[in-house]
Design a protein around this motif. Sequence first.
Motif, PDB file in Angstrom:
ATOM      1  N   LEU A 146      18.618  39.683  24.895  1.00  0.00           N
ATOM      2  CA  LEU A 146      17.486  40.601  25.045  1.00  0.00           C
ATOM      3  C   LEU A 146      16.800  40.867  23.706  1.00  0.00           C
ATOM      4  CD1 LEU A 146      18.828  43.291  27.556  1.00  0.00           C
ATOM      5  CD2 LEU A 146      16.988  41.645  27.950  1.00  0.00           C
ATOM      6  N   ARG A 147      17.579  40.876  22.626  1.00  0.00           N
ATOM      7  CA  ARG A 147      17.007  41.123  21.300  1.00  0.00           C
ATOM      8  C   ARG A 147      16.428  39.851  20.691  1.00  0.00           C
ATOM      9  NH1 ARG A 147      18.369  45.806  18.548  1.00  0.00           N
ATOM     10  NH2 ARG A 147      18.718  47.465  20.079  1.00  0.00           N
ATOM     11  N   TRP A 148      17.107  38.715  20.916  1.00  0.00           N
ATOM     12  CA  TRP A 148      16.705  37.465  20.264  1.00  0.00           C
ATOM     13  C   TRP A 148      16.631  36.337  21.297  1.00  0.00           C
ATOM     14  CZ3 TRP A 148      20.815  40.496  18.287  1.00  0.00           C
ATOM     15  CH2 TRP A 148      20.470  41.273  17.170  1.00  0.00           C
ATOM     16  N   PRO A 149      15.666  36.390  22.221  1.00  0.00           N
ATOM     17  CA  PRO A 149      15.631  35.406  23.316  1.00  0.00           C
ATOM     18  C   PRO A 149      15.326  33.977  22.881  1.00  0.00           C
ATOM     19  CG  PRO A 149      13.666  36.797  23.347  1.00  0.00           C
ATOM     20  CD  PRO A 149      14.605  37.410  22.352  1.00  0.00           C
ATOM     21  N   THR A 150      14.703  33.804  21.717  1.00  0.00           N
ATOM     22  CA  THR A 150      14.341  32.453  21.277  1.00  0.00           C
ATOM     23  C   THR A 150      15.177  31.964  20.099  1.00  0.00           C
ATOM     24  OG1 THR A 150      12.579  33.386  19.895  1.00  0.00           O
ATOM     25  CG2 THR A 150      11.968  32.648  22.103  1.00  0.00           C
ATOM     26  N   THR A 151      16.173  32.742  19.679  1.00  0.00           N
ATOM     27  CA  THR A 151      17.014  32.328  18.549  1.00  0.00           C
ATOM     28  C   THR A 151      18.495  32.428  18.946  1.00  0.00           C
ATOM     29  OG1 THR A 151      16.876  34.577  17.646  1.00  0.00           O
ATOM     30  CG2 THR A 151      15.334  32.927  16.779  1.00  0.00           C
ATOM     31  N   PRO A 152      18.967  31.498  19.762  1.00  0.00           N
ATOM     32  CA  PRO A 152      20.357  31.557  20.220  1.00  0.00           C
ATOM     33  C   PRO A 152      21.381  31.463  19.096  1.00  0.00           C
ATOM     34  CG  PRO A 152      19.341  29.445  20.786  1.00  0.00           C
ATOM     35  CD  PRO A 152      18.238  30.345  20.330  1.00  0.00           C
ATOM     36  N   GLY A 153      20.974  30.952  17.934  1.00  0.00           N
ATOM     37  CA  GLY A 153      21.907  30.898  16.812  1.00  0.00           C
ATOM     38  C   GLY A 153      22.342  32.275  16.349  1.00  0.00           C
ATOM     39  N   ASP A 154      21.577  33.304  16.697  1.00  0.00           N
ATOM     40  CA  ASP A 154      21.946  34.677  16.333  1.00  0.00           C
ATOM     41  C   ASP A 154      22.991  35.270  17.276  1.00  0.00           C
ATOM     42  OD1 ASP A 154      20.207  34.765  14.200  1.00  0.00           O
ATOM     43  OD2 ASP A 154      18.588  35.717  15.308  1.00  0.00           O
ATOM     44  N   HIS A 155      23.172  34.678  18.441  1.00  0.00           N
ATOM     45  CA  HIS A 155      23.965  35.317  19.481  1.00  0.00           C
ATOM     46  C   HIS A 155      25.455  35.424  19.169  1.00  0.00           C
ATOM     47  CE1 HIS A 155      20.611  34.273  22.608  1.00  0.00           C
ATOM     48  NE2 HIS A 155      20.197  35.050  21.638  1.00  0.00           N
ATOM     49  N   PRO A 156      26.125  34.374  18.623  1.00  0.00           N
ATOM     50  CA  PRO A 156      27.572  34.524  18.381  1.00  0.00           C
ATOM     51  C   PRO A 156      27.917  35.712  17.490  1.00  0.00           C
ATOM     52  CG  PRO A 156      26.955  32.217  18.275  1.00  0.00           C
ATOM     53  CD  PRO A 156      25.672  32.986  18.369  1.00  0.00           C
TER      54      PRO A 156
END
Length: 330
Positions: free
Chosen positions: A95-105
């Motif tokens: 929800l915060r970073w929908p286009t930057t999956p590298g931030d998710h982990p």
Amino acid sequence: MVPKRHSLAEQDRIIARFEEARSLDVRPAEAIAGLGASLASVYRWQRARNPSKGMPAATFAQELSIDTAIARLCDERNDDRHTFLDALFKFIAWLRWPTTPGDHPAAMMVCAVSYLSAGRSARTLNELPPDALALALRHVSIDTLKRICSDDLFAMPSFELWKLDDQPYTKLDYLAQVTHFILAYCPPSADPRDAASLSKAYAAMDSGLFKYKWSISRRTFSTFWKESAASAPFHYVERLHPGLEFSLDPSKNDFAENIDEAYSRRGELRRHLARCRAAIELLQNKLDRRSLEVIRFPRFPLSLSAEVIEPPELPKITDAIRAKFRKWRN
């Protein structure tokens, strides 16, 4: 003192000199000296240009797509608390970073640690109860810990939301209002030029149609929309058809309480996602093909049917705003 605002060209120059020094094994704190910017700013500029570069690798539990996460959250048969929480942490990060999956982990690890630390007296991992320790080990990686304990800390994603123009709202509130305009706008005629569009949304927001204002250029607005549009319907539903809360900050005292509430009210969570699906379908019907080509909305499981929503009526659109519609016409 008011922080200096650097132009993009100045940012590029500072980044180039910083990276050159780092390539010579100069420590970050020394590499930034004399460049006229803080280390946190340089890392932020780097991430804006290449969001996933250098971010921690995902653990096994974090290797799930947003589609898989939503499917797990919708699955009435899923009674496994750990896999549910994995999916919920992924959803919150997306929800915060929908286009930057590298931030998710890294963001998911922050969620897990914040959730486990609430109300517990444990000082070390081995003091956690077995179930809590198992959840921690699903999300805490040595790579992430190494970065947190170094100058790379500033490169990690931050959940903190800044208020826009010192007002009591954030970019997510503004994004929800943009979506509200598109969903609720009624064209005055069947002429395609009168249809809802991003240009009209910008003109309406720029003219102060809503109480949330953000003085940005049309180019900045377009960039912001491209980066955030995939999650826009979710923020809209959360604010205008409220139920559970998902725009969460792990640093807040009620974070763990909100997570437990989502787990205990899984039926309401599925209903929330059904409303989100309806908002996405309505948005897809409102925007033209060119606008939709840059958005990758999540896919919902076939078992989840959309729950019809009725967007609230818009405030009165004045002649001045209509004049801007013509000015910014696609």
